[in-house]
Design a protein around this motif. Sequence first.
Motif, PDB file in Angstrom:
ATOM      1  N   ALA A  54       0.814  -1.218   0.000  1.00  0.00           N
ATOM      2  CA  ALA A  54       0.000   0.000   0.000  1.00  0.00           C
ATOM      3  C   ALA A  54       0.846   1.266   0.000  1.00  0.00           C
ATOM      4  CB  ALA A  54      -0.931   0.002   1.210  1.00  0.00           C
ATOM      5  N   GLU A  55       1.987   1.221   0.643  1.00  0.00           N
ATOM      6  CA  GLU A  55       2.826   2.421   0.699  1.00  0.00           C
ATOM      7  C   GLU A  55       3.351   2.775  -0.693  1.00  0.00           C
ATOM      8  OE1 GLU A  55       6.773   4.074   3.105  1.00  0.00           O
ATOM      9  OE2 GLU A  55       5.707   2.269   3.794  1.00  0.00           O
ATOM     10  N   ARG A  56       3.645   1.734  -1.517  1.00  0.00           N
ATOM     11  CA  ARG A  56       4.147   1.973  -2.869  1.00  0.00           C
ATOM     12  C   ARG A  56       3.027   2.338  -3.840  1.00  0.00           C
ATOM     13  NH1 ARG A  56       6.285  -2.976  -1.623  1.00  0.00           N
ATOM     14  NH2 ARG A  56       5.069  -3.979  -3.293  1.00  0.00           N
ATOM     15  N   GLU A  57       1.844   1.742  -3.649  1.00  0.00           N
ATOM     16  CA  GLU A  57       0.709   1.964  -4.566  1.00  0.00           C
ATOM     17  C   GLU A  57      -0.547   2.312  -3.768  1.00  0.00           C
ATOM     18  OE1 GLU A  57       0.602  -1.038  -7.938  1.00  0.00           O
ATOM     19  OE2 GLU A  57       1.722  -2.166  -6.429  1.00  0.00           O
ATOM     20  N   PRO A  58      -0.593   3.467  -3.124  1.00  0.00           N
ATOM     21  CA  PRO A  58      -1.679   3.761  -2.187  1.00  0.00           C
ATOM     22  C   PRO A  58      -3.049   3.940  -2.827  1.00  0.00           C
ATOM     23  CG  PRO A  58      -0.297   5.696  -2.529  1.00  0.00           C
ATOM     24  CD  PRO A  58       0.401   4.548  -3.196  1.00  0.00           C
ATOM     25  N   ASP A  59      -3.101   4.143  -4.155  1.00  0.00           N
ATOM     26  CA  ASP A  59      -4.386   4.362  -4.814  1.00  0.00           C
ATOM     27  C   ASP A  59      -4.804   3.195  -5.702  1.00  0.00           C
ATOM     28  OD1 ASP A  59      -4.820   6.932  -3.732  1.00  0.00           O
ATOM     29  OD2 ASP A  59      -3.428   7.784  -5.189  1.00  0.00           O
ATOM     30  N   ARG A 112      -5.627  -1.533  -0.826  1.00  0.00           N
ATOM     31  CA  ARG A 112      -4.469  -0.653  -0.630  1.00  0.00           C
ATOM     32  C   ARG A 112      -4.904   0.733  -0.155  1.00  0.00           C
ATOM     33  NH1 ARG A 112      -3.060  -3.118  -5.612  1.00  0.00           N
ATOM     34  NH2 ARG A 112      -1.249  -4.505  -5.521  1.00  0.00           N
ATOM     35  N   ARG A 113      -6.015   1.235  -0.718  1.00  0.00           N
ATOM     36  CA  ARG A 113      -6.475   2.559  -0.279  1.00  0.00           C
ATOM     37  C   ARG A 113      -6.859   2.558   1.195  1.00  0.00           C
ATOM     38  NH1 ARG A 113      -8.694   2.725  -5.613  1.00  0.00           N
ATOM     39  NH2 ARG A 113     -10.680   1.843  -4.882  1.00  0.00           N
ATOM     40  N   ALA A 116      -3.666   2.379   3.234  1.00  0.00           N
ATOM     41  CA  ALA A 116      -2.907   3.631   3.261  1.00  0.00           C
ATOM     42  C   ALA A 116      -3.585   4.680   4.132  1.00  0.00           C
ATOM     43  CB  ALA A 116      -2.749   4.154   1.831  1.00  0.00           C
ATOM     44  N   ARG A 117      -4.911   4.695   4.152  1.00  0.00           N
ATOM     45  CA  ARG A 117      -5.630   5.713   4.918  1.00  0.00           C
ATOM     46  C   ARG A 117      -5.733   5.382   6.405  1.00  0.00           C
ATOM     47  NH1 ARG A 117     -10.793   5.558   0.932  1.00  0.00           N
ATOM     48  NH2 ARG A 117      -9.898   6.580  -0.890  1.00  0.00           N
TER      49      ARG A 117
END
Length: 402
Positions: free
Chosen positions: A202-207, A212-213, A216-217
């Motif tokens: 998630a840190e590399r591809e947060p969207d 992953r979103r 990340a949130r």
Amino acid sequence: MSTSEHDTTPTPTFPMVRSCPLAPPDEYQRMRATAPVVRATLPNGAPVWAVTRHAEARQILSDPRISSNTGRPERPRGPDDDRPDDGFFVDMDPPEHSRFRRLLISELGARPMDAMRPALQRIADTAIDELLAAGAPADLVGMYARRVPSRVLCELFGIPAGDHEFFESRLRMLSVTSMNPSVAAEASRDVRGYLRELISSAEREPDNGMIRRLAARHLPTGELTTDELINMGFLMLLAGYDSPANTISLGVLTLLRHPAQLAALRADPGLLPGAVEELLRFHSVQDWVSFDRIAADDLDIGSARIRAGDRLTVLAASANRDALAFENPDEFDIRRSAHHHVAFGYGIHQCIGRNLARAELQIAFGTLLTRMPTLHLAIGVEDLPFADDAPFFGLHAMPVAW
């Protein structure tokens, strides 16, 4: 006094036999005529109050005295109750339940699902291309009804194309239409491991995708733990695969058996949203297994006295055929106003993925009807392999030609 205390009538036991593959068990009609709640027995032998009618179903599903919390000590537990706790929010009450649903609204609300429609259309078109390329006869269940939901979930979760085959194979292994416990356990381990890898990226591809979103949130803030997010994702996969897959296959079969309504639908695509609601009502593929509850307090339903700790299950397929709620309920009618069905549940636990399910079903049916105008069964209805002994009703296969 409970309605069952001096009743010598044999207690109905799940699962119940269907005399007609496109109708609920005959026992449901007899139960509805008896009372709004009837004593029954689950497959593991546990007693349960079966809620048979529409009004009482909505009452039970929205009454704060009725709990979804499987952790309650008074709940009768059995081998079918072995579920993880962290993040499995369908088995929770507020405020825990509310916390998880609130986090998912941003992903599964009406607006993000409308934005996802072009991707859903692309998925349906690709599946039709593959079906046509395979040539007739072909299995509509395997090549379309199951393929579309699995790829929709891959899109929602941000699964890269190279992993689609692996992910779809694990969803098939998890399918409750034909679940083998050891196979399902292996698939569960694989899927949970894969979700953990998605979260770690998630840190590399947060969207890139819902998981992953959310990671990340909400992981950095402590609003979610990794285990909670894994189980939330796993729950969404279980809910988002079998139900739409079975509704697509049974829906196509039902439309083929009602050629006048099929022709009307092809002539006027504006009828499609209402037709989807009617198919959801008519089949109610998620029946008693999805609406399991426990009474937290004593209450009365009709003449029945429900005691705190009693188990209840709403029979969605019975409530959705209740003549008190739907005129001529055993007739299939795409022009019916059926939005008040309980196929998605009701109240605070109403299916949070219903916006996605509606969009997915509308596009899946619309695409199939537009691109395959001569579609027909390749075998007789009597020869179709119905999954009538499974928790989610459906079809194992459906050979079609065009």
